[in-house]
Design a protein around this motif. Structure first.
Motif, PDB file in Angstrom:
ATOM      1  N   ASP A 154       0.803  -1.685  -0.311  1.00 41.14           N
ATOM      2  CA  ASP A 154       0.272   0.044  -0.572  1.00 41.14           C
ATOM      3  C   ASP A 154       1.096   1.586  -0.213  1.00 41.14           C
ATOM      4  OD1 ASP A 154      -2.547  -1.126   0.291  1.00 41.14           O
ATOM      5  OD2 ASP A 154      -2.472  -1.690   2.098  1.00 41.14           O
ATOM      6  N   VAL A 155       2.075   1.158   0.845  1.00 42.90           N
ATOM      7  CA  VAL A 155       2.307   2.717   0.564  1.00 42.90           C
ATOM      8  C   VAL A 155       3.336   2.360  -0.702  1.00 42.90           C
ATOM      9  CG1 VAL A 155       4.665   3.510   1.736  1.00 42.90           C
ATOM     10  CG2 VAL A 155       3.043   2.058   3.053  1.00 42.90           C
ATOM     11  N   ARG A 156       3.746   1.545  -1.045  1.00 44.17           N
ATOM     12  CA  ARG A 156       4.863   1.814  -2.631  1.00 44.17           C
ATOM     13  C   ARG A 156       3.660   2.266  -3.734  1.00 44.17           C
ATOM     14  NH1 ARG A 156       7.852  -3.019  -5.592  1.00 44.17           N
ATOM     15  NH2 ARG A 156       8.632  -1.689  -7.390  1.00 44.17           N
ATOM     16  N   ALA A 157       2.638   1.314  -3.317  1.00 43.99           N
ATOM     17  CA  ALA A 157       1.633   2.155  -4.285  1.00 43.99           C
ATOM     18  C   ALA A 157       1.522   3.876  -4.003  1.00 43.99           C
ATOM     19  CB  ALA A 157       0.583   1.402  -4.579  1.00 43.99           C
ATOM     20  N   ALA A 158       0.768   3.967  -2.837  1.00 45.26           N
ATOM     21  CA  ALA A 158       0.575   5.730  -2.518  1.00 45.26           C
ATOM     22  C   ALA A 158       1.861   6.504  -2.622  1.00 45.26           C
ATOM     23  CB  ALA A 158       0.400   4.829  -0.953  1.00 45.26           C
ATOM     24  N   CYS A 159       3.004   5.791  -3.065  1.00 45.08           N
ATOM     25  CA  CYS A 159       3.890   6.678  -2.962  1.00 45.08           C
ATOM     26  C   CYS A 159       4.011   6.808  -5.082  1.00 45.08           C
ATOM     27  CB  CYS A 159       5.298   6.511  -2.329  1.00 45.08           C
ATOM     28  SG  CYS A 159       5.408   6.853  -0.648  1.00 45.08           S
ATOM     29  N   LYS A 160       3.978   5.871  -5.555  1.00 47.59           N
ATOM     30  CA  LYS A 160       3.964   6.271  -6.972  1.00 47.59           C
ATOM     31  C   LYS A 160       3.423   7.405  -7.696  1.00 47.59           C
ATOM     32  CE  LYS A 160       7.171   2.585  -8.172  1.00 47.59           C
ATOM     33  NZ  LYS A 160       8.705   3.172  -8.526  1.00 47.59           N
ATOM     34  N   GLY A 161       1.896   7.329  -6.484  1.00 46.39           N
ATOM     35  CA  GLY A 161       0.697   8.008  -6.659  1.00 46.39           C
ATOM     36  C   GLY A 161       0.949   9.669  -6.795  1.00 46.39           C
ATOM     37  N   LEU A 162       1.998   9.640  -4.975  1.00 45.96           N
ATOM     38  CA  LEU A 162       2.164  10.766  -4.640  1.00 45.96           C
ATOM     39  C   LEU A 162       3.476  11.952  -5.940  1.00 45.96           C
ATOM     40  CD1 LEU A 162       2.455   9.926  -0.558  1.00 45.96           C
ATOM     41  CD2 LEU A 162       0.365  11.348  -2.077  1.00 45.96           C
ATOM     42  N   ALA A 163       4.517  10.685  -6.309  1.00 42.39           N
ATOM     43  CA  ALA A 163       5.541  11.442  -6.871  1.00 42.39           C
ATOM     44  C   ALA A 163       4.804  12.034  -8.141  1.00 42.39           C
ATOM     45  CB  ALA A 163       6.155  10.005  -7.892  1.00 42.39           C
ATOM     46  N   TYR A 164       3.492  11.782  -8.384  1.00 44.57           N
ATOM     47  CA  TYR A 164       2.914  12.833  -9.558  1.00 44.57           C
ATOM     48  C   TYR A 164       1.999  13.819  -9.164  1.00 44.57           C
ATOM     49  CZ  TYR A 164       4.693   9.165 -12.826  1.00 44.57           C
ATOM     50  OH  TYR A 164       5.855   8.766 -13.165  1.00 44.57           O
ATOM     51  N   GLU A 165       2.241  14.130  -7.688  1.00 43.68           N
ATOM     52  CA  GLU A 165       1.119  15.331  -7.384  1.00 43.68           C
ATOM     53  C   GLU A 165       1.866  16.571  -7.160  1.00 43.68           C
ATOM     54  OE1 GLU A 165      -1.623  16.915  -6.328  1.00 43.68           O
ATOM     55  OE2 GLU A 165      -1.980  14.787  -5.584  1.00 43.68           O
ATOM     56  N   THR A 166       1.198  17.287  -7.817  1.00 39.24           N
ATOM     57  CA  THR A 166       1.781  19.409  -8.070  1.00 39.24           C
ATOM     58  C   THR A 166       1.311  19.929  -7.172  1.00 39.24           C
ATOM     59  OG1 THR A 166       0.928  19.347  -9.858  1.00 39.24           O
ATOM     60  CG2 THR A 166       2.629  17.723 -10.195  1.00 39.24           C
ATOM     61  N   SER A 167       0.124  19.386  -6.512  1.00 43.84           N
ATOM     62  CA  SER A 167      -0.106  20.853  -5.581  1.00 43.84           C
ATOM     63  C   SER A 167      -0.612  21.028  -4.322  1.00 43.84           C
ATOM     64  CB  SER A 167      -2.012  20.943  -6.283  1.00 43.84           C
ATOM     65  OG  SER A 167      -2.605  19.582  -5.810  1.00 43.84           O
ATOM     66  N   ALA A 168       0.386  19.579  -4.057  1.00 44.42           N
ATOM     67  CA  ALA A 168       0.233  19.251  -2.377  1.00 44.42           C
ATOM     68  C   ALA A 168       1.816  20.025  -2.017  1.00 44.42           C
ATOM     69  CB  ALA A 168       0.513  18.352  -2.173  1.00 44.42           C
ATOM     70  N   ALA A 169       2.072  20.355  -0.204  1.00 41.34           N
ATOM     71  CA  ALA A 169       3.273  20.865  -0.335  1.00 41.34           C
ATOM     72  C   ALA A 169       3.246  20.905   1.423  1.00 41.34           C
ATOM     73  CB  ALA A 169       3.417  22.447   0.102  1.00 41.34           C
ATOM     74  N   TYR A 170       2.385  20.252   1.716  1.00 43.03           N
ATOM     75  CA  TYR A 170       2.477  19.515   3.117  1.00 43.03           C
ATOM     76  C   TYR A 170       2.157  18.152   3.029  1.00 43.03           C
ATOM     77  CZ  TYR A 170       0.296  18.594   8.030  1.00 43.03           C
ATOM     78  OH  TYR A 170       0.093  17.636   9.349  1.00 43.03           O
ATOM     79  N   LEU A 171       2.595  16.498   3.120  1.00 43.01           N
ATOM     80  CA  LEU A 171       2.591  15.417   3.125  1.00 43.01           C
ATOM     81  C   LEU A 171       2.536  15.081   5.145  1.00 43.01           C
ATOM     82  CD1 LEU A 171       2.065  12.736   2.353  1.00 43.01           C
ATOM     83  CD2 LEU A 171       4.342  13.091   1.855  1.00 43.01           C
ATOM     84  N   ASP A 172       1.728  14.366   5.493  1.00 41.97           N
ATOM     85  CA  ASP A 172       1.513  13.637   6.693  1.00 41.97           C
ATOM     86  C   ASP A 172       1.638  12.070   6.526  1.00 41.97           C
ATOM     87  OD1 ASP A 172       1.303  12.709   9.375  1.00 41.97           O
ATOM     88  OD2 ASP A 172      -0.452  14.420   9.982  1.00 41.97           O
ATOM     89  N   VAL A 173       2.073  11.577   6.611  1.00 43.73           N
ATOM     90  CA  VAL A 173       2.434  10.072   6.899  1.00 43.73           C
ATOM     91  C   VAL A 173       2.340   9.028   8.594  1.00 43.73           C
ATOM     92  CG1 VAL A 173       2.331   9.921   4.259  1.00 43.73           C
ATOM     93  CG2 VAL A 173       4.236   9.900   6.106  1.00 43.73           C
ATOM     94  N   SER A 174       2.084  10.040   9.196  1.00 45.23           N
ATOM     95  CA  SER A 174       2.138   9.575  10.853  1.00 45.23           C
ATOM     96  C   SER A 174       1.090   8.882  11.376  1.00 45.23           C
ATOM     97  CB  SER A 174       2.055  10.665  11.863  1.00 45.23           C
ATOM     98  OG  SER A 174       2.798  11.782  11.602  1.00 45.23           O
ATOM     99  N   GLY A 175       1.857   6.993  12.506  1.00 47.42           N
ATOM    100  CA  GLY A 175       1.250   6.467  12.497  1.00 47.42           C
ATOM    101  C   GLY A 175       1.168   4.819  12.043  1.00 47.42           C
ATOM    102  N   ASN A 176       1.859   4.815  10.686  1.00 53.48           N
ATOM    103  CA  ASN A 176       1.952   3.881  10.145  1.00 53.48           C
ATOM    104  C   ASN A 176       3.065   2.608   9.739  1.00 53.48           C
ATOM    105  OD1 ASN A 176      -0.617   4.496   8.131  1.00 53.48           O
ATOM    106  ND2 ASN A 176       0.160   6.314   7.530  1.00 53.48           N
ATOM    107  N   SER A 177       3.392   2.906  11.346  1.00 57.33           N
ATOM    108  CA  SER A 177       4.698   1.585  11.682  1.00 57.33           C
ATOM    109  C   SER A 177       5.210   1.584   9.954  1.00 57.33           C
ATOM    110  CB  SER A 177       4.154   0.640  12.107  1.00 57.33           C
ATOM    111  OG  SER A 177       3.582   0.625  13.271  1.00 57.33           O
ATOM    112  N   LEU A 178       5.935   2.211   9.276  1.00 56.54           N
ATOM    113  CA  LEU A 178       6.401   2.335   8.116  1.00 56.54           C
ATOM    114  C   LEU A 178       7.962   1.515   8.038  1.00 56.54           C
ATOM    115  CD1 LEU A 178       6.664   5.794   6.717  1.00 56.54           C
ATOM    116  CD2 LEU A 178       4.768   3.988   6.194  1.00 56.54           C
ATOM    117  N   GLY A 179       9.163   1.212   8.982  1.00 57.03           N
ATOM    118  CA  GLY A 179       9.987   1.048   8.790  1.00 57.03           C
ATOM    119  C   GLY A 179      10.935   1.398   8.465  1.00 57.03           C
TER     120      GLY A 179
END
Length: 596
Positions: A154-179
């Motif tokens: 899920d994280v990998r797929a979301a990051c692939k989409g976020l790489a093409y996001e151009t309207s956001a300057a704030y990103l919060d991925v807290s509390g996901n135990s990414l490691g």
């Protein structure tokens, strides 16, 4: 023929860009009319006249009519926002955070934003379902994906989409135990997309390799100005990676590293780098374990810093040593405007030391001393010091969880007559301050000392031979020293120590474990203590001398050369350099908690 035609149009639709979508992908009704026209013309051109050959035109037309009816029914249930069926849209409208329905009834729509199309494409490739929360964040100026419990796919797929996001300057991925693995995908996306300048990756278990990857990213990319890595179980050794992040990021303005496990080593390395950092404006290092040497080294960095305006060091246990070091920092720091000192074991002696620097500072405007063991009488002393120093810039004082007395409100009324000043406190007692002798008892030395037990024994023995010192301790002149005799030695020398001090000496010298220290064991132990003391002096004599000026025990005590006794200075000489303790006239009116 029809399935092949449909597959061909679907492939053309996916490959078509937004510019030529109308050319290659007409609407459904136009397609159906074209199909009907082609079938009819083909039937007229190739009509078979042979007897016994069945005319297939009616059956083909019937199939196309059935397909047209099905497509019209599908159009009525189509969710035009994201291409999902009506039942899924109704579930999302009710607030259910369910994955998107199966792709057997969906297709890639060209009118969707590029990040959404990329995200859904990689979800299909990684065999995971698109999440509603992720799909709903694309296109927003603040992307919040906290507490989703996403898997690595899920994280990998979301990051692939976020790489093409151009309207956001704030990103919060807290509390996901990414490691470490999950944060590596996130950092790869941040390296490709430079739009994100505020990133929060708190509560993601980044201890060890995870925080090292973050530090390596900041060495190569200087974009992020706000970073939150709190609650990641960072240990004392991880403090070096955090220090490297600060050192390699001149653009960094806000850093939150609270709720971790930083101790002495982290305090030293972080204090060293913030001393030379010119851009950091806000630092939150609360809820850690900065005490004694770690607190002193950190305060040394604050003393030399020229950029931090807000500092939160609450819930660390700075104690007496930290307050002495912070007082030195406040004397020389010229940028700090807000200081949060919540729950840091600031008792009356520590408060008096902190006031020495506070009353010399001309910049600090807000001071938070909530939940510290400050007595009502010394809360009044603090307020009197502020009243008698008109050059101080302090405007707000927070004493939540601290009880004040009647004299406190009288001093507060006097301050309000001259300038605006706001104070928050717990409650006011209808009593006046105690007399000076009672207040002096609150700052007398405690019954325990922060000197190493073996070193205390070595100091007491310094001008005696080991054999003579043994017989001096051995009052009953038997075969060995008992724990009671060692405790009596410290008591006679004016050092009332705790029981664990005696136990530590016994465990060090009593090698045979019989509960007594005979002369042979004492002589061997004395040689070991000498060797340890020399090694310590050789390695860290400068560090120990630096620390001793902040330690309450060393500041108030000295070894008498003739008697080898530890003597404590009188408390009267320790209390009064700040302000008079004569109680101010109490006001008959009760002041409110907050003042404009």
């Amino acid at each position: 023929m029809l399935p092949a035609r449909k597959a061909k149009l679907t492939a053309r639709m996916r490959l078509a860009s937004d510019e030529n979508a109308d050319k290659y992908f007409p609407d459904k009704m136009t397609r159906i009319e074209n199909w009907l026209h082609n079938v009819e013309s083909h039937s007229n051109a190739s009509e078979v006249s042979a007897t016994g050959v069945k005319d297939r035109r009616p059956s083909e037309i019937a199939k196309l009519e059935t397909l047209r009816a099905a497509l019209e029914k599908f159009d009525t249930n189509l969710d035009l926002n994201n291409g999902f069926s009506g039942s899924a849209a109704r579930q999302r409208s009710r607030g259910h955070d369910t994955p998107a329905p199966s792709r057997t009834r969906t297709y890639i729509r060209l009118d969707l934003p590029l990040p959404v199309r990329v995200y859904r494409k990689h979800c299909k490739r990684l065999k995971v379902l698109p999440l509603r929360r992720v799909l709903g964040q694309f296109g927003r100026p603040r992307i919040i994906l906290n507490d989703l419990c996403m898997s690595l796919s899920d994280v990998r797929a979301a990051c692939k989409g976020l790489a093409y996001e151009t309207s956001a300057a704030y990103l919060d991925v807290s509390g996901n135990s990414l490691g470490a693995v999950g944060v590596s995908h996130l950092l790869q996306m941040l390296a490709e997309n430079k739009q994100y300048i505020e990133v929060r990756i708190a509560d993601n278990c980044l201890t060890g390799n995870g925080i090292l990857l973050v530090s390596h990213h900041f060495l190569a990319h200087h974009v992020i100005t706000v970073l939150d890595i709190s609650g990641n179980r960072l240990t004392d050794t991880d403090g070096t990676a955090v220090a490297n992040i600060i050192k390699a990021s001149p653009q960094l303005r806000v850093l939150h590293v609270h709720h971790n496990e930083f101790c002495d080593t982290a305090g030293k390395v972080i204090g060293k780098v913030i001393a030379n950092h010119k851009g950091l404006k806000e630092l939150d290092i609360s809820w850690n374990h900065l005490r004694q040497r770690g607190a002193i080294a950190f305060c040394k960095g604050v003393e030399k810093n020229t950029s931090i305006e807000y500092l939160n060091i609450g819930w660390n246990g700075f104690g007496f040593e930290g307050c002495v070091a912070m007082a030195d920092a406040l004397r020389r720091n010229c940028t700090l405007e807000k200081l949060d000192f919540t729950c840091n074991r600031i008792h009356p002696p520590a408060l008096l030391e902190l006031m020495k620097g506070l009353l010399s500072n001309k910049i600090l405007r807000v001071l938070v001393l909530d939940k510290n063991p400050i007595t009502p009488s010394f809360a009044t002393v603090l307020l009197e010091g502020i009243m008698k120093t008109p050059s101080i810039a302090l405007e707000e004082l927070s004493l939540q969880g601290i009880v004040v007395d009647k004299d406190f409100q009288g001093v507060l009324d006097t301050i309000h007559q001259g300038r605006g000043f706001s104070v928050e406190y717990e409650t006011s007692l209808p009593v006046t301050s105690r007399n000076r002798n009672d207040m002096l008892k609150e700052i007398e030395m405690r019954s325990t000392y922060n000197i190493e037990p073996l070193r205390m024994l070595y100091l007491l023995k310094e001008r005696n031979r080991a054999q003579d010192f043994f017989h001096k301790i051995n009052k009953d002149h038997n075969d060995g020293l008992t724990p009671d005799e060692l405790a009596a030695l410290f008591k006679e020398s004016g050092i009332p120590v705790a029981r664990f001090v005696v136990d530590k000496i016994m465990n060090f010298m009593d090698t045979d474990g019989d509960g007594k220290i005979d002369l042979g064991e004492f002589l061997v132990g004395d040689k070991k203590i000498k060797r340890l003391s020399r090694d310590l002096a050789r390695k860290s004599i400068s560090e120990e001398a630096h620390y001793s000026r902040y330690s309450r025990t060393f500041r108030q005590a000295h070894i008498q050369n003739l008697t080898s006794r530890l003597k404590v200075e009188e408390a009267q000489n320790y209390l009064s350099p700040i302000t008079s303790l004569t109680p101010s006239p109490a006001s008959s009116r009760r002041s409110s908690v907050n003042y404009p």
